[in-house]
Design an enzyme around this catalytic site. Structure first.
Site, PDB file in Angstrom:
ATOM      1  N   SER A  64      -5.086  20.226   2.533  1.00 57.47           N
ATOM      2  CA  SER A  64      -3.749  20.668   2.927  1.00 57.47           C
ATOM      3  C   SER A  64      -2.758  20.127   1.935  1.00 57.47           C
ATOM      4  CB  SER A  64      -3.415  20.170   4.332  1.00 57.47           C
ATOM      5  OG  SER A  64      -3.130  18.804   4.337  1.00 57.47           O
ATOM      6  N   ASP A  69       0.224   9.009   2.918  1.00 56.05           N
ATOM      7  CA  ASP A  69       0.478  10.443   3.094  1.00 56.05           C
ATOM      8  C   ASP A  69       1.595  10.648   4.119  1.00 56.05           C
ATOM      9  OD1 ASP A  69       0.380  13.192   3.428  1.00 56.05           O
ATOM     10  OD2 ASP A  69      -1.796  13.270   3.313  1.00 56.05           O
ATOM     11  N   HIS A 113      -0.746  12.477  -0.353  1.00 51.91           N
ATOM     12  CA  HIS A 113      -1.272  13.808  -0.078  1.00 51.91           C
ATOM     13  C   HIS A 113      -1.964  14.461  -1.266  1.00 51.91           C
ATOM     14  CE1 HIS A 113      -1.345  16.873   3.022  1.00 51.91           C
ATOM     15  NE2 HIS A 113      -1.026  17.787   2.148  1.00 51.91           N
TER      16      HIS A 113
END
Length: 459
Positions: free
Chosen positions: A199, A379, A413
């Site tokens: 993602s 993240d 991330h």
């Protein structure tokens, strides 16, 4: 997740992970130069980066011509049509740079996230990019490009200028795109495949949430050997990025713009007029810092090469549907994972036969499906507390080695896909996880040194 007793039983806490690359500073003041001393991967770096940029500048060049073949790998391109008429492009790296032994290779499917496409996996040098690392380790690698992105903008009857072309959210990705691509690889290779999803970017979870949604409804499990979810986003309630929270609040419904009269905006192009205007409005909100846009959105990524970041920002921000962003906004605001809410009980009744959108029950994911979840302590999109909620949903998984969770404290991330040391930190263990869950025949087994059946994580 400061209290060990709150962890899912499959999770073992790790001692603080130390970056294995000497010369990478941990203080923010040295962040600009922290990647300047990176290893063998940069020996041909400047020349390779120039080649990549020049190839990408050529409008007619696809992934094979621009990125894969110039690096010495075989590359093939395929078109796959979904049940609802979208024509998707897939790219395949069937073997490593050295060719390797003859015979069937285990297929792996790589799924990118929203606002990006499959090129995301290929921006680093081969020894740092997951597709090339997998190919060099004997896998048959397949890379998807989602509907609406640069190489998957065709439809059997609709044009991208048609509003109807963009009438989809990640519900359709789970119902149509993923079954089409997984099914194609399954038929083409005659084998079950491993799945990798990531993602990324603005409220993005398509690489992981699409798979989780499909698995929860029993789809594709007969064609998947295992799934590795990098920065798995399912719940978004604890998302800490101010830009992400502001964006989620902004996409509370369909979007209008005076630039196109009274028409609804169906396509969100982050590089277009609507995307630029939207970003300007978000950056003007109190508490939102857009000076370092990527860090403000994803968290303090520790291990990115500046040139890779530049290429990502230049080439990788891809269009998606406004409905997808509205759907993520609904998930953020409600704290529940449901199908898309069409905004009225009448519209929901027409779509689902009930006045509110049905919920995805992630606890219904088959307990025998091996899952690897890797997530970062820094993240700001896939927050540790939200990952814990997902782990709670998966708490009834069968054997301990069927659910492996790994926290990399220093990662944010984007480090999982573009980190210069991601091979050592993530990919070697990912490959060992896949090897563990392959149906190996005698004489075709590999040594697995990264995963122990007693230690439910890898180091």
């Amino acid at each position: 997740m400061s209290n060990q007793s709150n962890h899912h039983p499959c999770y073992n806490p790790f001692p603080p992970f130390r970056l294995p690359l000497s010369g990478i500073a941990s203080d923010a003041s040295s962040s600009i130069e922290r990647i300047s001393i990176i290893t063998r991967g940069e020996l041909a770096g400047a020349h390779g980066r120039r080649q990549l940029v020049q190839s990408l500048e050529a409008a007619d060049d696809g992934v094979c011509t621009a990125v894969v073949s110039p690096r010495g790998y075989e590359c093939r391109e395929y078109e796959v049509k979904t049940q609802d008429g979208y024509i998707l492009t897939m790219h395949r790296i069937p073997q490593g740079r050295g060719g390797g032994s003859a015979g069937k290779r285990q297929p792996v499917l790589l799924q990118h996230g929203v606002l990006s496409d499959g090129l995301t996996w290929l921006l680093n040098p081969p020894q740092q990019s997951l597709p090339f690392v997998l190919a060099d380790n004997g896998f048959d690698v397949w890379i998807t490009h989602g509907r609406g992105t640069r190489w998957s903008r065709r439809h059997e009857s609709l044009k991208t200028s048609d509003t109807a072309y963009w009438a989809w959210s990640w519900d359709e990705l789970a119902s149509y795109d993923l079954p089409a691509t997984v099914g194609f690889v399954f038929r083409k290779t005659g084998q079950k495949l491993h799945y990798v999803g990531h993602s990324m970017t603005l409220d993005d979870a398509t690489g992981t949430l699409t798979a989780l949604s499909a698995f929860s409804e029993g789809k594709l499990v007969d064609k998947i050997k295992s799934a590795a979810l990098l920065t798995p986003v399912a719940y978004l309630t604890s998302m800490t990025t101010t830009i992400g929270r502001a964006a989620a609040s902004a996409f509370a419904g369909e979007v209008r713009t005076t630039n196109v009269g009274s028409a609804w905006v169906a396509e969100f192009d982050p590089k277009g007029a609507v995307g630029t205007k939207f970003l300007e409005s978000v950056c003007a909100m109190p508490g939102v810092n857009c000076y370092d846009l990527m860090a403000s959105l994803t968290g303090p990524n520790c291990c990115l090469n500046d040139s890779t970041v530049d290429k990502y920002l230049k080439y990788e921000l891809q269009p998606t549907s406004v409905r997808t962003l509205v759907h993520f906004s609904q998930t953020f605001r409600r704290g529940v994972i449901t199908k898309y809410d069409h905004g009225s009980s009448t519209a929901n009744m027409a779509a689902y036969g009930q006045s509110s959108p049905p919920e995805y029950h992630l606890s219904n994911i088959p307990h025998h499906l091996p899952l690897l979840l890797c997530y970062g302590g820094g993240d700001m999109l896939s927050d540790v507390k939200d990952v814990q909620l997902l782990l709670n949903d998966l708490s009834n998984h069968d054997a301990a080695d069927k659910l492996v969770a790994r926290l990399v404290k220093e990662y944010a991330h984007l480090d999982f896909v573009m980190g210069v040391n991601a091979k050592q930190v993530v990919y070697d263990g990912l490959i060992a996880f896949f090897d563990k869950h392959n149906s190996c025949t005698k004489g075709d087994e590999r040594e697995i040194n990264h995963i122990s059946p007693y230690n439910k994580s890898y180091v």
